[in-house]
Design an enzyme around this catalytic site. Structure first.
Site, PDB file in Angstrom:
ATOM      1  N   ASP A  10       0.919  -1.118   0.234  1.00  0.00           N
ATOM      2  CA  ASP A  10       0.123  -0.087   0.043  1.00  0.00           C
ATOM      3  C   ASP A  10       0.868   1.398  -0.126  1.00  0.00           C
ATOM      4  O   ASP A  10       2.070   1.226   0.309  1.00  0.00           O
ATOM      5  CB  ASP A  10      -0.964  -0.076   1.159  1.00  0.00           C
ATOM      6  CG  ASP A  10      -1.719   1.048   1.275  1.00  0.00           C
ATOM      7  OD1 ASP A  10      -2.568   1.719   0.332  1.00  0.00           O
ATOM      8  OD2 ASP A  10      -1.718   1.891   2.424  1.00  0.00           O
ATOM      9  N   SER A  11       0.285   2.433  -0.158  1.00  0.00           N
ATOM     10  CA  SER A  11       1.105   3.707  -0.207  1.00  0.00           C
ATOM     11  C   SER A  11       1.610   4.002   1.067  1.00  0.00           C
ATOM     12  O   SER A  11       2.467   4.777   1.396  1.00  0.00           O
ATOM     13  CB  SER A  11       0.373   4.875  -0.641  1.00  0.00           C
ATOM     14  OG  SER A  11      -1.177   4.763   0.056  1.00  0.00           O
ATOM     15  N   GLY A  43      -2.949   9.362  -3.685  1.00  0.00           N
ATOM     16  CA  GLY A  43      -4.034   9.678  -3.992  1.00  0.00           C
ATOM     17  C   GLY A  43      -4.234  11.133  -4.804  1.00  0.00           C
ATOM     18  O   GLY A  43      -4.629  11.258  -5.806  1.00  0.00           O
ATOM     19  N   CYS A  73      -3.797  -0.955  -1.872  1.00  0.00           N
ATOM     20  CA  CYS A  73      -3.900   0.615  -2.349  1.00  0.00           C
ATOM     21  C   CYS A  73      -5.078   0.621  -3.523  1.00  0.00           C
ATOM     22  O   CYS A  73      -4.680   0.016  -4.735  1.00  0.00           O
ATOM     23  CB  CYS A  73      -2.818   1.037  -2.631  1.00  0.00           C
ATOM     24  SG  CYS A  73      -2.923   2.958  -2.915  1.00  0.00           S
ATOM     25  N   ASN A  74      -6.081   1.149  -3.321  1.00  0.00           N
ATOM     26  CA  ASN A  74      -7.105   1.291  -4.312  1.00  0.00           C
ATOM     27  C   ASN A  74      -6.471   2.456  -5.432  1.00  0.00           C
ATOM     28  O   ASN A  74      -6.595   2.190  -6.458  1.00  0.00           O
ATOM     29  CB  ASN A  74      -8.205   2.259  -3.754  1.00  0.00           C
ATOM     30  CG  ASN A  74      -9.139   1.225  -2.918  1.00  0.00           C
ATOM     31  OD1 ASN A  74     -10.160   0.786  -3.397  1.00  0.00           O
ATOM     32  ND2 ASN A  74      -8.621   0.873  -1.617  1.00  0.00           N
ATOM     33  N   GLU A 152      -6.214   8.703   9.928  1.00  0.00           N
ATOM     34  CA  GLU A 152      -4.846   8.547  10.464  1.00  0.00           C
ATOM     35  C   GLU A 152      -4.773   9.295  11.873  1.00  0.00           C
ATOM     36  O   GLU A 152      -4.109   8.676  12.799  1.00  0.00           O
ATOM     37  CB  GLU A 152      -3.725   9.203   9.368  1.00  0.00           C
ATOM     38  CG  GLU A 152      -3.837   8.099   8.367  1.00  0.00           C
ATOM     39  CD  GLU A 152      -2.422   8.200   7.345  1.00  0.00           C
ATOM     40  OE1 GLU A 152      -1.542   9.029   7.973  1.00  0.00           O
ATOM     41  OE2 GLU A 152      -2.591   7.524   6.391  1.00  0.00           O
ATOM     42  N   CYS A 184     -11.298   3.174  -0.653  1.00  0.00           N
ATOM     43  CA  CYS A 184      -9.890   3.772  -0.342  1.00  0.00           C
ATOM     44  C   CYS A 184      -9.561   2.973   0.973  1.00  0.00           C
ATOM     45  O   CYS A 184     -10.606   2.805   1.927  1.00  0.00           O
ATOM     46  CB  CYS A 184      -9.816   5.083   0.067  1.00  0.00           C
ATOM     47  SG  CYS A 184      -8.481   5.897   0.786  1.00  0.00           S
ATOM     48  N   HIS A 186      -8.496   3.735   3.604  1.00  0.00           N
ATOM     49  CA  HIS A 186      -8.845   4.357   4.939  1.00  0.00           C
ATOM     50  C   HIS A 186     -10.329   4.400   5.369  1.00  0.00           C
ATOM     51  O   HIS A 186     -10.407   4.656   6.619  1.00  0.00           O
ATOM     52  CB  HIS A 186      -8.484   5.592   5.119  1.00  0.00           C
ATOM     53  CG  HIS A 186      -6.842   5.918   4.981  1.00  0.00           C
ATOM     54  ND1 HIS A 186      -6.082   5.446   4.067  1.00  0.00           N
ATOM     55  CD2 HIS A 186      -5.990   6.228   5.830  1.00  0.00           C
ATOM     56  CE1 HIS A 186      -4.697   5.562   4.401  1.00  0.00           C
ATOM     57  NE2 HIS A 186      -4.628   6.249   5.504  1.00  0.00           N
TER      58      HIS A 186
HETATM   59  N1  DGL Z   1      -3.927   3.757   0.091  1.00  0.00           N
HETATM   60  C1  DGL Z   1      -4.649   4.949  -0.654  1.00  0.00           C
HETATM   61  C2  DGL Z   1      -5.937   4.134  -1.284  1.00  0.00           C
HETATM   62  O1  DGL Z   1      -6.454   3.356  -1.070  1.00  0.00           O
HETATM   63  C3  DGL Z   1      -4.995   5.866   0.249  1.00  0.00           C
HETATM   64  C4  DGL Z   1      -4.027   6.971   0.742  1.00  0.00           C
HETATM   65  C5  DGL Z   1      -3.178   7.702  -0.237  1.00  0.00           C
HETATM   66  O2  DGL Z   1      -3.574   8.563  -0.991  1.00  0.00           O
HETATM   67  O3  DGL Z   1      -2.024   7.288  -0.577  1.00  0.00           O
HETATM   68  O4  DGL Z   1      -6.170   5.030  -2.342  1.00  0.00           O
END
Ligand code: DGL
Length: 266
Positions: A10-11, A43, A73-74, A152, A184, A186
């Site tokens: 993930d990011s 994102g 990560c989406n 977060e 997403c 989060h």
């Molecule tokens: N993990 C990212 C997503 O699911 C969200 C956080 C980001 O913007 O990196 O899109």
């Protein structure tokens, strides 16, 4: 081979909600997680940059000898699935198609909403996936970038989060959606606030949970399930500040987290 870990990336920290869903569904699978905490968030970035980062992220997981890659990560799943597939010569699963499948199954009025980062919404990846599954479904998408820092911060039951959710999600009331994809990593953390801002009957689709179903299916199809019934080994790597990740991460993971290591090469 089967005892090798599943690689998840993930990011940053949000992908731990997907790890949570995987551990619920597949409690004996070993997992190596990589969070790119040095470069989060993805994102707001351009698809080109996200694609470059995604290639480096998956290369790290490949170096850990994983048997499968899950893109938690989406944003990466939306704009760089092909890049990851090209790098990893093994099964690769993103969160978009499983999330879209679950939404198409859930909607009765054929009116589906999608929320995600700017890059995810701009890519139209969810919209295209839903409409490919059922061309009669009307799709409404809304970017919700402020949800990421709120999750977060741990502002789960907080009036600021409620106000932000009301503002972002108001159009969905007018569109009369009956299903909303949490597109997403989060957003499952903010489920209560999101639900409160929508009409009561709207079904929330957690694409991480839906991905767990798909991961299980692919493990069985390829004969890759770990036969061990031992407690799994969960390893966590990040590209920056492991201590902060460990502190916030338990809220996303829903369980205690062991040692978090700095990933070599970042
Ligand atoms: N993990 C990212 C997503 O699911 C969200 C956080 C980001 O913007 O990196 O899109």
């Amino acid at each position: 081979m089967n005892s090798k870990p599943i690689g998840v990336f993930d990011s940053g920290i949000g992908g731990l909600t997907v790890v949570h869903a995987l551990t619920q569904r597949l409690p004996h699978e070993n997992i190596v997680y990589f969070g790119d905490t040095a470069r989060v968030p993805y994102g707001p970035k351009s698809p080109q940059v996200v694609r470059e980062y995604a290639a480096q992220d998956v290369d790290f997981l490949i170096s850990k000898d994983v048997k499968m890659v899950v893109i938690a990560c989406n944003t990466v799943s939306a704009v760089a699935l092909d890049v990851v597939q090209k790098h990893a010569k093994m099964p690769v699963i993103g969160v978009i198609v499983p999330g879209a499948m679950a939404a198409v199954k859930a909607t009765t009025k054929k009116r589906v909403g999608i929320i995600g980062t700017r890059a995810t919404v701009n890519s139209n990846a969810y919209t295209n996936a839903v409409r490919q599954l059922d061309g009669e479904v009307q799709v409404f998408a809304q970017e919700c970038p402020l949800f990421v820092p709120l999750a977060e911060e741990g502002w789960v039951d907080h009036k600021v989060t409620d106000a932000v959710a009301t503002e972002y999600l108001f159009p969905f009331k007018q569109e009369k959606i009956d299903t909303l994809i949490l597109g997403c990593t989060h957003y499952p953390i903010l489920r209560r606030a999101i639900s409160a801002a929508l009409d009561r009957a709207v079904a929330l689709i957690d694409s991480g949970e839906a991905t767990g179903v798909e991961v299980e299916r692919v493990l069985d199809e390829k004969g890759l399930r770990n036969p061990s019934k031992q407690r799994p080994n969960l390893q966590f790597y990040v590209s920056d500040i492991p201590a902060k990740f460990a502190e916030i991460g338990e809220r996303f993971l829903g369980q205690r987290m062991g040692r978090v290591q700095k990933a070599e090469g970042f």
